[in-house]
Design a protein around this motif. Sequence first.
Motif, PDB file in Angstrom:
ATOM      1  N   PRO A 245      19.239 -31.829  91.719  1.00 50.13           N
ATOM      2  CA  PRO A 245      19.953 -32.348  90.548  1.00 50.13           C
ATOM      3  C   PRO A 245      21.412 -31.926  90.577  1.00 50.13           C
ATOM      4  O   PRO A 245      21.758 -30.847  91.052  1.00 50.13           O
ATOM      5  CB  PRO A 245      19.207 -31.716  89.371  1.00 50.13           C
ATOM      6  CG  PRO A 245      18.537 -30.508  89.931  1.00 50.13           C
ATOM      7  CD  PRO A 245      18.203 -30.846  91.346  1.00 50.13           C
ATOM      8  N   THR A 246      22.276 -32.759  90.056  1.00 54.34           N
ATOM      9  CA  THR A 246      23.699 -32.437  89.990  1.00 54.34           C
ATOM     10  C   THR A 246      23.962 -31.424  88.888  1.00 54.34           C
ATOM     11  O   THR A 246      23.119 -31.182  88.012  1.00 54.34           O
ATOM     12  CB  THR A 246      24.520 -33.703  89.709  1.00 54.34           C
ATOM     13  OG1 THR A 246      24.176 -34.191  88.393  1.00 54.34           O
ATOM     14  CG2 THR A 246      24.251 -34.781  90.751  1.00 54.34           C
ATOM     15  N   ASP A 247      25.176 -30.840  88.920  1.00 52.81           N
ATOM     16  CA  ASP A 247      25.569 -29.926  87.849  1.00 52.81           C
ATOM     17  C   ASP A 247      25.514 -30.622  86.491  1.00 52.81           C
ATOM     18  O   ASP A 247      25.097 -30.035  85.493  1.00 52.81           O
ATOM     19  CB  ASP A 247      26.985 -29.408  88.098  1.00 52.81           C
ATOM     20  CG  ASP A 247      27.030 -28.272  89.105  1.00 52.81           C
ATOM     21  OD1 ASP A 247      25.958 -27.869  89.591  1.00 52.81           O
ATOM     22  OD2 ASP A 247      28.136 -27.792  89.404  1.00 52.81           O
ATOM     23  N   GLU A 248      25.946 -31.880  86.471  1.00 54.90           N
ATOM     24  CA  GLU A 248      25.935 -32.616  85.206  1.00 54.90           C
ATOM     25  C   GLU A 248      24.522 -32.766  84.668  1.00 54.90           C
ATOM     26  O   GLU A 248      24.272 -32.552  83.468  1.00 54.90           O
ATOM     27  CB  GLU A 248      26.577 -33.994  85.397  1.00 54.90           C
ATOM     28  CG  GLU A 248      26.620 -34.813  84.107  1.00 54.90           C
ATOM     29  CD  GLU A 248      27.327 -36.139  84.280  1.00 54.90           C
ATOM     30  OE1 GLU A 248      27.469 -36.870  83.275  1.00 54.90           O
ATOM     31  OE2 GLU A 248      27.741 -36.443  85.415  1.00 54.90           O
ATOM     32  N   GLU A 249      23.579 -33.106  85.545  1.00 50.76           N
ATOM     33  CA  GLU A 249      22.182 -33.268  85.113  1.00 50.76           C
ATOM     34  C   GLU A 249      21.620 -31.949  84.606  1.00 50.76           C
ATOM     35  O   GLU A 249      20.970 -31.896  83.544  1.00 50.76           O
ATOM     36  CB  GLU A 249      21.344 -33.792  86.282  1.00 50.76           C
ATOM     37  CG  GLU A 249      21.663 -35.229  86.686  1.00 50.76           C
ATOM     38  CD  GLU A 249      20.979 -35.631  87.980  1.00 50.76           C
ATOM     39  OE1 GLU A 249      20.768 -36.836  88.186  1.00 50.76           O
ATOM     40  OE2 GLU A 249      20.641 -34.732  88.790  1.00 50.76           O
ATOM     41  N   LEU A 250      21.869 -30.868  85.347  1.00 52.59           N
ATOM     42  CA  LEU A 250      21.343 -29.565  84.938  1.00 52.59           C
ATOM     43  C   LEU A 250      21.948 -29.112  83.612  1.00 52.59           C
ATOM     44  O   LEU A 250      21.248 -28.545  82.760  1.00 52.59           O
ATOM     45  CB  LEU A 250      21.617 -28.526  86.025  1.00 52.59           C
ATOM     46  CG  LEU A 250      20.790 -28.638  87.302  1.00 52.59           C
ATOM     47  CD1 LEU A 250      21.252 -27.622  88.337  1.00 52.59           C
ATOM     48  CD2 LEU A 250      19.297 -28.438  87.015  1.00 52.59           C
ATOM     49  N   THR A 251      23.234 -29.358  83.445  1.00 54.13           N
ATOM     50  CA  THR A 251      23.900 -28.941  82.205  1.00 54.13           C
ATOM     51  C   THR A 251      23.340 -29.687  81.004  1.00 54.13           C
ATOM     52  O   THR A 251      23.065 -29.093  79.954  1.00 54.13           O
ATOM     53  CB  THR A 251      25.420 -29.173  82.303  1.00 54.13           C
ATOM     54  OG1 THR A 251      25.931 -28.462  83.433  1.00 54.13           O
ATOM     55  CG2 THR A 251      26.122 -28.692  81.042  1.00 54.13           C
TER      56      THR A 251
END
Length: 311
Positions: A7-13
Amino acid sequence: MAPINAPTDEELTRRAQAGETGALGLLLARHQAPMRAVAMSLLGYGPDAEDAVQDAALTALRRIGDVRDPAAVGAWLRAVVRNTSRMRLRATQETPGLDGLDHLHLRDHDPSHPERFIEQHAMRDWIWDAVEELPPQLRLVLMLRHFSGITSYQEIAAACEVPVGTVRSRLNQARGKMARVLLSTATQTHGDASVLTEESRHEAVATLRASEDGTLPREISELWPTETELIGTLSRPGERIHPVPVMRQILEAGVRQHLRHVVASRDITIWEMDVTNPVGAVNPCPPTLAWLMFRQNGRVQRLRVVFPCPP
């Protein structure tokens, strides 16, 4: 190298902001190296840099909802480390990186935002479950440093009656274990940490009231059994003293204590008090004090009263 489908940083955030603690754990693990690099660039190599990274990570746990650009969460985490490091450089007295449970209030109490309520309380309960996994010696220094008003290394050393170097060592061990426990328990369910705190708050209020009335109801007597021992500054070397007679002497001297803050784990409890002295007192009591209680099966086995340094 990250997995192709990671997952990307955006998804995780976004998942972390929705209350998914596992996503936040992955974010912290992913960005730990650059966070450490920022701390070392400002504080140099050593325990202060490690402390700054751990303080920043704990701050991120309760402020992930502040991130406005989820894709840039890495920059946000590095900024948190930078601010924490600069505070350490400026401060004449070390300050904690995580406020006490009583300060984990929502900025927006509007019932129309239930996701904020769930997110904040999920984080709190996750953190406290991890705290409970620590050995008592490590848990005590962490509770004092991050959840109480006794925050400087000197104050903690005096409260625990150990050298400052031992406090640093125990805090480093505690933070390391906390980080591992948090990552391993991120996807689990966690109990409501506020229940224990509220129960202890009721005990504190009832204990103070009973002491002033000169009577100890059954439930308070059970809290302070005959084997309870007063240790530390108010004790007498070579003599076993029960706390109740000492409480009575303090009251007879006209000193009154007022509960200000409670920090509670299963077998370590901290009651922080504001103190008022009688007019014209020759040897007035310091304006604040704290009760450190070590419990077994709910009952207090040892009580140490400490007097934090005035700010």
